[in-house]
Design a protein around this motif. Structure first.
Motif, mmCIF file in Angstrom:
data_model
loop_
_atom_site.group_PDB
_atom_site.id
_atom_site.type_symbol
_atom_site.label_atom_id
_atom_site.label_comp_id
_atom_site.label_asym_id
_atom_site.label_seq_id
_atom_site.Cartn_x
_atom_site.Cartn_y
_atom_site.Cartn_z
ATOM 1 N N SER A 11 0.951 -1.302 0.081
ATOM 2 C CA SER A 11 0.197 -0.107 0.007
ATOM 3 C C SER A 11 0.835 1.280 -0.039
ATOM 4 C CB SER A 11 -1.060 -0.084 1.245
ATOM 5 O OG SER A 11 -0.279 -0.088 2.535
ATOM 6 N N ARG A 12 2.071 1.249 0.077
ATOM 7 C CA ARG A 12 3.235 2.244 0.387
ATOM 8 C C ARG A 12 4.481 1.947 0.300
ATOM 9 N NH1 ARG A 12 1.526 2.368 6.204
ATOM 10 N NH2 ARG A 12 3.426 1.674 7.090
ATOM 11 N N ILE A 14 8.197 0.722 -0.309
ATOM 12 C CA ILE A 14 9.042 0.032 -1.215
ATOM 13 C C ILE A 14 7.934 -0.909 -1.866
ATOM 14 C CG2 ILE A 14 10.777 -2.127 -1.582
ATOM 15 C CD1 ILE A 14 12.312 -0.433 0.909
ATOM 16 N N SER A 34 -2.334 -4.358 4.964
ATOM 17 C CA SER A 34 -2.959 -4.695 6.206
ATOM 18 C C SER A 34 -3.976 -3.793 6.751
ATOM 19 C CB SER A 34 -1.900 -5.070 7.328
ATOM 20 O OG SER A 34 -1.417 -3.632 7.641
ATOM 21 N N ARG A 35 -3.811 -2.642 6.647
ATOM 22 C CA ARG A 35 -4.634 -1.628 7.382
ATOM 23 C C ARG A 35 -5.215 -0.562 6.475
ATOM 24 N NH1 ARG A 35 -0.751 -0.450 12.607
ATOM 25 N NH2 ARG A 35 0.437 -0.240 10.631
ATOM 26 N N ASP A 36 -4.193 -0.068 5.500
ATOM 27 C CA ASP A 36 -4.703 1.199 4.738
ATOM 28 C C ASP A 36 -5.458 0.854 3.375
ATOM 29 O OD1 ASP A 36 -5.072 3.598 3.373
ATOM 30 O OD2 ASP A 36 -3.078 4.482 4.075
ATOM 31 N N ASP A 60 -3.469 -9.638 6.937
ATOM 32 C CA ASP A 60 -2.164 -9.598 7.946
ATOM 33 C C ASP A 60 -1.333 -10.800 7.541
ATOM 34 O OD1 ASP A 60 -0.461 -10.006 9.949
ATOM 35 O OD2 ASP A 60 -1.718 -9.264 11.487
ATOM 36 N N VAL A 61 0.054 -10.742 7.208
ATOM 37 C CA VAL A 61 0.825 -11.708 6.754
ATOM 38 C C VAL A 61 1.244 -12.820 7.758
ATOM 39 C CG1 VAL A 61 1.589 -10.779 4.512
ATOM 40 C CG2 VAL A 61 2.934 -10.353 6.862
ATOM 41 N N ASN A 87 7.340 -8.555 0.987
ATOM 42 C CA ASN A 87 8.068 -7.140 1.332
ATOM 43 C C ASN A 87 7.375 -6.449 2.769
ATOM 44 O OD1 ASN A 87 8.710 -4.220 0.608
ATOM 45 N ND2 ASN A 87 6.571 -4.178 0.967
ATOM 46 N N TYR A 157 14.741 -6.384 15.245
ATOM 47 C CA TYR A 157 14.392 -6.258 13.775
ATOM 48 C C TYR A 157 15.531 -6.734 13.056
ATOM 49 C CZ TYR A 157 14.237 -3.767 9.263
ATOM 50 O OH TYR A 157 13.846 -3.516 7.902
ATOM 51 N N LYS A 161 15.690 -9.793 10.233
ATOM 52 C CA LYS A 161 16.165 -9.748 8.848
ATOM 53 C C LYS A 161 17.377 -10.812 8.650
ATOM 54 C CE LYS A 161 13.054 -6.916 7.481
ATOM 55 N NZ LYS A 161 12.034 -7.511 6.461
ATOM 56 N N GLY A 188 19.431 -0.408 2.183
ATOM 57 C CA GLY A 188 19.826 0.418 3.316
ATOM 58 C C GLY A 188 19.005 1.328 3.887
ATOM 59 N N ILE A 190 16.473 3.811 3.167
ATOM 60 C CA ILE A 190 15.440 4.150 2.378
ATOM 61 C C ILE A 190 14.440 5.198 2.747
ATOM 62 C CG2 ILE A 190 14.150 3.314 0.099
ATOM 63 C CD1 ILE A 190 16.829 2.200 0.227
ATOM 64 N N THR A 192 11.187 6.116 3.394
ATOM 65 C CA THR A 192 9.951 5.800 3.588
ATOM 66 C C THR A 192 9.251 5.907 4.654
ATOM 67 O OG1 THR A 192 10.300 3.488 4.280
ATOM 68 C CG2 THR A 192 10.433 3.630 1.773
ATOM 69 N N HIS A 195 10.240 4.978 9.056
ATOM 70 C CA HIS A 195 11.237 5.575 10.061
ATOM 71 C C HIS A 195 10.292 6.161 11.037
ATOM 72 C CE1 HIS A 195 14.404 3.986 7.375
ATOM 73 N NE2 HIS A 195 13.848 4.683 6.576
HETATM 74 P P1 NAP Z 1 6.462 0.744 5.059
HETATM 75 O O1 NAP Z 1 6.742 2.317 4.358
HETATM 76 O O2 NAP Z 1 6.453 0.907 6.451
HETATM 77 O O3 NAP Z 1 5.244 0.057 4.529
HETATM 78 C C1 NAP Z 1 5.113 -1.166 5.032
HETATM 79 C C2 NAP Z 1 4.012 -1.838 4.185
HETATM 80 O O4 NAP Z 1 3.672 -3.088 4.939
HETATM 81 C C3 NAP Z 1 2.819 -1.073 4.183
HETATM 82 O O5 NAP Z 1 2.003 -1.302 3.032
HETATM 83 C C4 NAP Z 1 2.011 -1.813 5.283
HETATM 84 O O6 NAP Z 1 0.564 -1.701 4.958
HETATM 85 C C5 NAP Z 1 2.703 -3.205 5.025
HETATM 86 N N1 NAP Z 1 2.344 -3.837 6.320
HETATM 87 C C6 NAP Z 1 2.763 -3.679 7.638
HETATM 88 N N2 NAP Z 1 2.528 -4.837 8.287
HETATM 89 C C7 NAP Z 1 1.887 -5.851 7.469
HETATM 90 C C8 NAP Z 1 1.178 -7.109 7.817
HETATM 91 N N3 NAP Z 1 1.152 -7.524 9.087
HETATM 92 N N4 NAP Z 1 0.608 -7.726 7.055
HETATM 93 C C9 NAP Z 1 0.650 -7.215 5.689
HETATM 94 N N5 NAP Z 1 1.195 -5.785 5.275
HETATM 95 C C10 NAP Z 1 1.751 -5.262 6.232
HETATM 96 O O7 NAP Z 1 7.848 0.080 4.992
HETATM 97 P P2 NAP Z 1 8.842 0.130 3.639
HETATM 98 O O8 NAP Z 1 9.945 0.926 4.364
HETATM 99 O O9 NAP Z 1 8.382 0.203 2.516
HETATM 100 O O10 NAP Z 1 9.645 -1.191 4.104
HETATM 101 C C11 NAP Z 1 9.194 -2.447 3.054
HETATM 102 C C12 NAP Z 1 10.218 -3.670 3.645
HETATM 103 O O11 NAP Z 1 11.460 -3.255 3.202
HETATM 104 C C13 NAP Z 1 9.921 -4.062 4.900
HETATM 105 O O12 NAP Z 1 10.409 -5.518 5.106
HETATM 106 C C14 NAP Z 1 11.300 -3.507 5.653
HETATM 107 O O13 NAP Z 1 11.691 -3.947 6.714
HETATM 108 C C15 NAP Z 1 12.286 -3.444 4.386
HETATM 109 N N6 NAP Z 1 13.232 -2.387 4.598
HETATM 110 C C16 NAP Z 1 12.935 -1.104 4.563
HETATM 111 C C17 NAP Z 1 14.172 -0.139 4.623
HETATM 112 C C18 NAP Z 1 13.881 1.348 4.664
HETATM 113 O O14 NAP Z 1 14.929 1.918 5.192
HETATM 114 N N7 NAP Z 1 12.733 1.812 4.416
HETATM 115 C C19 NAP Z 1 15.456 -0.730 4.910
HETATM 116 C C20 NAP Z 1 15.509 -2.006 4.880
HETATM 117 C C21 NAP Z 1 14.805 -2.879 4.795
HETATM 118 P P3 NAP Z 1 -0.482 -0.965 5.708
HETATM 119 O O15 NAP Z 1 -0.033 0.579 5.797
HETATM 120 O O16 NAP Z 1 -1.774 -1.413 5.294
HETATM 121 O O17 NAP Z 1 -0.409 -1.536 7.173
#
Ligand code: NAP
Length: 248
Positions: A11-12, A14, A34-36, A60-61, A87, A157, A161, A188, A190, A192, A195
């Motif tokens: 939904s948002r 990556i 999951s929520r939005d 919810d995964v 993801n 966390y 990973k 690294g 990113i 989004t 944070h």
């Molecule tokens: P984000 O902006 O917080 O987005 C998370 C997404 O996951 C949202 O679409 C959220 O949906 C969904 N989600 C959360 N809990 C869920 C659940 N239980 N079941 C199904 N969907 C769920 O995160 P992001 O930064 O894009 O990160 C995506 C992935 O990359 C994650 O695995 C994260 O650990 C990894 N990552 C991110 C970074 C970074 O710096 N951003 C760095 C390293 C790794 P809702 O909004 O609908 O709940």
């Protein structure tokens, strides 16, 4: 038939960037969230505007019944599945180990680890030639935290990973002769919303000094690596973890 890829947590961030990159490359998409609901619907609309099919599924995964219902809908409405991007992932508020409680860890393992294994299990049951499938590809989202440990931020966390890296290697070798490739990307810092979930909404912008390239990455830059790992251009790549970290 167009490839059909499920992106969890789309939904948002990556996940959404990945969905749009895949749609531009000709994939049909399952947009999980999951929520939005409104944000997921908007991502799906953008997929349809690119001329591809999109199915939005709330699940919810970490919830096995919800994941089974999601895959049943994919089978009934779009199948057969050819790709999975694990993801969906969460962090928690910045803390040291001596400040953390068990409930936090249980939710972290449930979403980041059980959720990835669960979705991968259902994908394997559909894609592996052992189960009569036509093969496919899985990409797991790891994190540079798996290498760095994330001390005083969220070592739980980071540990989840690290487990994703090991899971990727094992599943890749388990499925190597069954037509399914399994790889991971290790982003690294990113830019989004994740944070903000860790209590530090400006982390991406303020971390430039920690990164050899001098800037945070974008969701599109991570999506580009995922797209490659799902494509035939990476046909001999399995069990790999690709760093997308600006050199960190
Ligand atoms: P984000 O902006 O917080 O987005 C998370 C997404 O996951 C949202 O679409 C959220 O949906 C969904 N989600 C959360 N809990 C869920 C659940 N239980 N079941 C199904 N969907 C769920 O995160 P992001 O930064 O894009 O990160 C995506 C992935 O990359 C994650 O695995 C994260 O650990 C990894 N990552 C991110 C970074 C970074 O710096 N951003 C760095 C390293 C790794 P809702 O909004 O609908 O709940």
């Amino acid at each position: 038939m167009a490839p059909l890829t499920l992106v969890t947590g789309a939904s948002r961030g990556i996940g959404a960037a990945c969905v749009l990159a895949l749609a531009r490359a000709g994939h049909d998409l399952v947009v999980n969230y999951s929520r939005d609901a409104a944000a997921a619907a908007s991502v799906a609309e953008q997929v349809r505007a690119l001329g591809r099919r999109a199915l939005v599924v709330q699940a919810d995964v970490a919830d096995e019944a919800a994941v089974l219902a999601m895959f049943a809908r994919i089978d009934a409405e779009l199948g057969p599945l050819t790709g999975l991007v694990n993801n969906a992932g969460i962090v928690a508020m910045k803390a040291r180990l001596d400040e953390m409680d068990v409930a936090r860890w249980q939710r972290m393992w449930a979403v980041n680890l059980t959720g990835s294994l669960l979705c991968a299990r259902e994908a394997v049951r559909r894609m592996s030639t052992r189960h009569g499938g036509n093969g496919g590809a899985i990409v797991n989202l790891s994190s540079a935290a798996a290498k760095l440990g994330a001390p005083a931020n969220y070592i739980d966390y980071a540990a989840s990973k690290g487990a994703i890296d090991t899971f990727t290697l094992g599943l890749a070798r388990e499925l190597a002769a069954e037509g399914v490739r399994v790889n991971a990307v290790r982003p690294g810092i990113i830019d989004t919303d994740i944070h903000a979930s860790g209590g530090d909404p400006d982390r991406a912008r303020q971390s430039a000094g920690l990164i050899p390239m001098g800037r945070a990455g974008s969701a599109d830059e991570v999506a580009a690596a995922i797209l490659w790992l799902l494509s035939d251009a990476s046909s001999y790549t399995t069990g790999s973890v690709v760093d997308v970290t600006g050199g960190r």
